[in-house]
Design an enzyme around this catalytic site. Structure first.
Site, short mmCIF file in Angstrom:
data_model
loop_
_atom_site.label_atom_id
_atom_site.label_comp_id
_atom_site.label_asym_id
_atom_site.label_seq_id
_atom_site.Cartn_x
_atom_site.Cartn_y
_atom_site.Cartn_z
N THR A 122 44.31 33.89 30.36
CA THR A 122 43.28 34.29 31.33
C THR A 122 42.32 33.15 31.56
O THR A 122 42.25 32.20 30.76
CB THR A 122 42.49 35.52 30.81
N GLY A 161 34.54 36.32 30.23
CA GLY A 161 34.16 37.48 29.43
C GLY A 161 35.26 37.84 28.45
O GLY A 161 35.00 38.09 27.26
N GLU A 203 50.72 35.22 40.23
CA GLU A 203 50.75 36.37 41.15
C GLU A 203 51.10 37.64 40.40
O GLU A 203 52.10 37.69 39.68
CB GLU A 203 51.78 36.12 42.24
N ASP A 245 45.93 43.60 31.52
CA ASP A 245 45.67 43.97 32.90
C ASP A 245 45.04 45.35 32.89
O ASP A 245 45.47 46.24 32.16
CB ASP A 245 46.99 43.99 33.70
N PHE A 297 30.39 45.17 34.74
CA PHE A 297 30.89 44.54 35.96
C PHE A 297 31.74 45.57 36.71
O PHE A 297 31.91 46.71 36.25
CB PHE A 297 31.75 43.31 35.61
N GLY A 298 32.27 45.15 37.83
CA GLY A 298 33.21 45.98 38.59
C GLY A 298 32.67 47.36 38.90
O GLY A 298 31.56 47.52 39.43
N ASP A 312 31.69 49.66 36.83
CA ASP A 312 30.90 50.24 35.73
C ASP A 312 29.74 51.14 36.18
O ASP A 312 29.55 52.21 35.63
CB ASP A 312 30.36 49.13 34.82
N HIS A 332 38.53 51.42 27.62
CA HIS A 332 39.97 51.18 27.69
C HIS A 332 40.34 49.86 27.01
O HIS A 332 41.21 49.80 26.18
CB HIS A 332 40.41 51.20 29.15
P1 IMP Z 1 41.27 43.01 34.91
O1 IMP Z 1 42.74 43.15 35.02
O2 IMP Z 1 40.76 43.36 33.56
O3 IMP Z 1 40.76 41.69 35.39
O4 IMP Z 1 40.62 44.11 35.86
C1 IMP Z 1 40.99 44.26 37.21
C2 IMP Z 1 39.91 45.02 37.96
O5 IMP Z 1 39.77 46.35 37.46
C3 IMP Z 1 38.52 44.40 37.83
O6 IMP Z 1 38.32 43.39 38.79
C4 IMP Z 1 37.62 45.61 38.08
O7 IMP Z 1 37.52 45.86 39.45
C5 IMP Z 1 38.41 46.73 37.44
N1 IMP Z 1 38.01 46.91 36.03
C6 IMP Z 1 38.79 46.71 34.93
N2 IMP Z 1 38.11 46.95 33.80
C7 IMP Z 1 36.87 47.32 34.19
C8 IMP Z 1 35.70 47.71 33.45
O8 IMP Z 1 35.65 47.73 32.21
N3 IMP Z 1 34.62 48.02 34.20
C9 IMP Z 1 34.62 48.00 35.56
N4 IMP Z 1 35.66 47.64 36.29
C10 IMP Z 1 36.81 47.30 35.60
#
Ligand code: IMP
Length: 198
Positions: free
Chosen positions: A12, A16, A44, A73, A154-155, A157, A182
């Site tokens: 990655t 974070g 990808e 993921d 983030f995201g 949350d 998760h």
């Molecule tokens: P990643 O695969 O962990 O990078 O997550 C992909 C996407 O899922 C992120 O860009 C967020 O939009 C959403 N996401 C995953 N985990 C979280 C979390 O713990 N809080 C909020 N959004 C999350």
């Protein structure tokens, strides 16, 4: 401690995630490399599930580094949207959207819907060649609020509400979130297994 694993790659560039893994690997005396150590074009995510995408990233990392590799993921699934955005969580809505735009886009899609059930999911893969794939999964169930609350995380949350804690994910500190999230659950399972592998 002498380990079977000297160095592990975390596939990655997410700072974070790197910090989280570095913290947890500290007591194992294992060197951590990340995709910042390699010249790898963006991987990808062409899989149909969190597991497939985690495995694609772990294999790509392993191929370039020849190191045992971890990748994860995650995403948000919403029942009233047929469990979308799921693997498309980071790309939900328009290309130009940032995290906040995506959050409001989701709220708009849920306007007037009674069913607010949702869950975050993570699939974490430890890959050490074709015959050595270990998979760890974590789920965090909650509901989608009508408006954002809280400033942490983030995201999605701020709109994800844990009914047991009676708080949004964005009202939790990183340590509190790790205990229930998760990703925290998948990481815990991984480290429990990892202790028996070294
Ligand atoms: P990643 O695969 O962990 O990078 O997550 C992909 C996407 O899922 C992120 O860009 C967020 O939009 C959403 N996401 C995953 N985990 C979280 C979390 O713990 N809080 C909020 N959004 C999350």
């Amino acid at each position: 401690m002498n380990n079977k694993y000297d160095t592990i790659l975390i596939a990655t560039k997410n700072k974070g995630k790197i910090k989280e893994f570095e913290n947890m690997f500290k007591s194992f005396n294992i060197n951590i490399k990340t995709l910042y150590n390699y010249d790898l074009p963006e991987i990808e995510e062409t899989g149909n599930s969190f597991f497939e995408n985690a495995l694609i990233k772990a294999k790509a990392g392993y191929d370039i580094s020849n190191l045992p590799t971890i990748s994860d993921d995650s995403g948000l699934e919403v029942e009233a949207l047929n469990w979308k955005p799921g693997i498309h969580s980071a790309r939900f809505g328009k290309r130009s959207f940032n995290d906040q735009d995506r959050m409001f886009y989701l709220l708009e899609k849920l306007k007037g819907k009674k069913n607010r059930n949702a869950r975050f999911k993570t699939s974490l893969v430890f890959y050490n060649g074709e015959n050595q794939i270990n998979k760890f999964e974590g789920i965090w169930k909650g509901i989608i609020l009508k408006e954002p609350i809280g400033n942490n995380g983030f995201g999605y949350d701020p709109i994800f509400y844990d009914e047991n804690l009676k708080l949004s994910a964005a009202q939790l500190s990183p340590d509190e979130k790790k205990l229930v999230s998760h990703r925290g659950k998948a990481l815990k399972l991984f480290f429990e297994k990892f202790k028996s592998m070294i």
